[in-house]
Design a protein around this motif. Structure first.
Motif, PDB file in Angstrom:
ATOM      1  N   LYS A 159      -8.298   2.212   8.694  1.00 14.80           N
ATOM      2  CA  LYS A 159      -7.860   0.877   8.148  1.00 14.80           C
ATOM      3  C   LYS A 159      -7.651  -0.485   8.658  1.00 14.80           C
ATOM      4  O   LYS A 159      -6.743  -0.060  10.233  1.00 14.80           O
ATOM      5  CB  LYS A 159      -6.976   0.704   7.009  1.00 14.80           C
ATOM      6  N   ASP A 211       1.545   5.577   4.517  1.00 13.18           N
ATOM      7  CA  ASP A 211       0.991   6.137   4.813  1.00 13.18           C
ATOM      8  C   ASP A 211       0.601   7.741   5.039  1.00 13.18           C
ATOM      9  O   ASP A 211       2.256   8.117   5.929  1.00 13.18           O
ATOM     10  CB  ASP A 211       0.056   4.819   6.122  1.00 13.18           C
ATOM     11  N   ARG A 239      -2.062  -6.780   8.466  1.00 12.62           N
ATOM     12  CA  ARG A 239      -2.938  -5.754   6.882  1.00 12.62           C
ATOM     13  C   ARG A 239      -4.000  -6.465   6.318  1.00 12.62           C
ATOM     14  O   ARG A 239      -3.904  -7.469   5.678  1.00 12.62           O
ATOM     15  CB  ARG A 239      -2.401  -5.038   6.427  1.00 12.62           C
ATOM     16  N   GLU A 269      -4.793  -2.357  10.100  1.00 12.99           N
ATOM     17  CA  GLU A 269      -3.292  -2.208   9.786  1.00 12.99           C
ATOM     18  C   GLU A 269      -2.846  -3.288   9.780  1.00 12.99           C
ATOM     19  O   GLU A 269      -2.790  -3.875  10.004  1.00 12.99           O
ATOM     20  CB  GLU A 269      -3.084  -1.049  10.578  1.00 12.99           C
ATOM     21  N   ARG A 320       0.744  -1.088  -0.073  1.00 14.45           N
ATOM     22  CA  ARG A 320      -0.017  -0.026  -0.001  1.00 14.45           C
ATOM     23  C   ARG A 320       1.097   1.590   0.119  1.00 14.45           C
ATOM     24  O   ARG A 320       1.857   1.067   0.613  1.00 14.45           O
ATOM     25  CB  ARG A 320      -0.600   0.512   1.349  1.00 14.45           C
ATOM     26  N   ASP A 362      -4.674   1.676  12.179  1.00 16.76           N
ATOM     27  CA  ASP A 362      -4.152   3.156  10.876  1.00 16.76           C
ATOM     28  C   ASP A 362      -3.382   3.882  11.864  1.00 16.76           C
ATOM     29  O   ASP A 362      -3.305   5.557  11.607  1.00 16.76           O
ATOM     30  CB  ASP A 362      -3.617   3.453   9.960  1.00 16.76           C
TER      31      ASP A 362
END
Ligand code: ADP
Ligand code: MG
Length: 390
Positions: free
Chosen positions: A381, A7, A191, A383, A4, A59
């Motif tokens: 989210k 962040d 995740r 994580e 991903r 997150d």
């Protein structure tokens, strides 16, 4: 693991943590560790009944920047408090002046008690896990610290051992009685997955969370009163219920068997035990729903969990009920429930990703209109657990 993009919130946090490190210790940190906060999706008040819980790492992170030292000293700096604290690994004492440092001290103590040889360290820590909101900033600090010692000292301990030693630090050094859930999920989380934990065997299973939904945590900002004494009586009542039913723990009776025999129990114990017995089954049903990609069914189980905590277990309060009821009215919400011990604290909501921003706004407004309190709302989210970061 599909990568991903980094962040942005974590990126900012790690940049400032690194800058603090440079300024304080006049060198680059050898490495950075991130440990997430967590929220429990379902399975409330089941842990001390040998039952099941289903937390997820979120997150929001504690970031630790660290370098090993050649001597036996650990220098700590908490950037969020602008406070420093130093201790020697040969004589780890409590510090009532910097209470936050007792989590790190406790972890060093627990690792050494288990026979690990630790290096001295320079550490800077900062965090965007809200403090004392029930998202487990304390366990995130413990697990980040343990991981940092592991990294610096090349210690071989796995995620389970790390979690158990961090729990020991919080139980025995900090003096806070807590179960294994927080340290487990923060240490072992992946995740886009939740973690089913069997609180008796300590077995665990990762459960994928289907794409397209957000986890929204709503803090009522209602200060918790009564929670300790109520918690203790609930625990005693559960033990008494199990004794009367002739089982080692409430974990050991099925919903059907309980229904057939619940009339044997005194009314209050009957109601409180009913929550625990049905909640354990809801966790297992919720895992099956997630695995089947049935998010709507998962959400229904969250809603049923709230109703059970409110009516049977009697640990909700007007503010938690208001937050949940406002959530239930919103578009895109799949499920909403109180989470944590109760009598205040947070709710957890499963919301379609594209509806999350609107949900956040509407729930805040609706909640304030009813309670006159300003909530804190975090759209999260699922994580990864503790890890090294760049
Ligand atoms: P939580 O539900 O967030 O775990 P706790 O009361 O268990 O609440 O832990 C909060 C404590 O953890 C704080 O009082 C502080 O000692 C420590 N802590 C949390 N966040 C930080 C931080 N950013 N910096 C230093 N210490 C922190
Ligand atoms: Mg805590």
């Amino acid at each position: 693991m599909p990568s991903r993009p980094i962040d942005p919130r974590l990126h900012t946090l790690s940049t400032t943590t690194r800058e603090h490190f440079r300024r304080l210790y006049d060198e680059e940190p050898a490495f950075l560790v991130a440990a997430p906060g967590r929220v429990n999706l379902i399975g409330e008040h089941t842990d001390y009944n040998d039952g099941f819980v289903l937390p997820v790492a979120i997150d929001r992170h504690v970031v630790v920047a660290a370098s090993p030292r050649r001597d036996r000293f650990v220098r700590l700096y908490a950037a969020d408090f602008d406070q420093a604290s130093t201790f020697s690994l040969d004589d780890i004492e409590h510090d009532s002046g910097t209470r936050w440092s007792n989590y790190e001290r406790g972890v060093a103590w627990a690792l050494q008690e288990a026979g690990y040889r630790l290096p001295g360290m320079d550490i800077v820590l900062s965090s965007d896990v809200p403090i004392g909101s029930g998202l487990s900033s304390s366990a995130a600090i413990e697990v980040a610290t343990a991981f940092a010692f592991q990294q610096a000292g090349n210690l071989s301990l796995d995620g389970v051992q790390r979690a158990l030693l961090c729990q020991k630090a919080e139980n025995e050094f900090v003096g806070m009685r807590c179960g294994i859930m927080d340290q487990y999920i923060i240490s072992l989380g992946k995740r886009d997955h939740a973690l089913l934990i069997d609180c008796r065997s300590l077995d665990y299973q990762l459960v994928p969370i289907p794409a397209g939904c957000a986890l929204v945590v709503c803090d009522t900002n209602k200060r918790r009163g009564l929670v300790d004494s109520e918690y203790n009586t609930r625990r005693q009542e559960c033990e008494e219920g199990a004794r009367l039913l002739g089982v080692p723990a409430l974990r050991d009776i099925s919903v059907d068997a309980f229904r057939a025999r619940e009339a044997e129990l005194p009314p209050t114990i009957r109601m409180h035990c009913r929550h625990v017995v049905t909640e354990n089954q809801r966790v297992l049903d919720a895992v099956a729903a997630l695995r089947a990609g049935e998010l709507a069914q998962f959400g229904d189980l969250m809603n049923a969990s709230h109703i059970s905590l409110r009516d049977d277990y009697q640990v909700s309060c007007a503010e938690l009920d208001a937050m949940v009821e406002v959530a239930w009215e919103q578009q895109g919400v799949l499920g909403a429930r109180m989470t944590g011990a109760g009598f205040g604290g947070c709710t957890v909501n499963l919301v379609l990703e594209q509806a999350a921003a609107h949900f956040q706004h509407q729930v805040a407004q609706g909640y304030t209109a009813i309670t006159d309190l300003q909530p804190e709302i975090y759209v999260c989210k699922a994580e990864e657990g503790v890890r090294l970061i760049d």
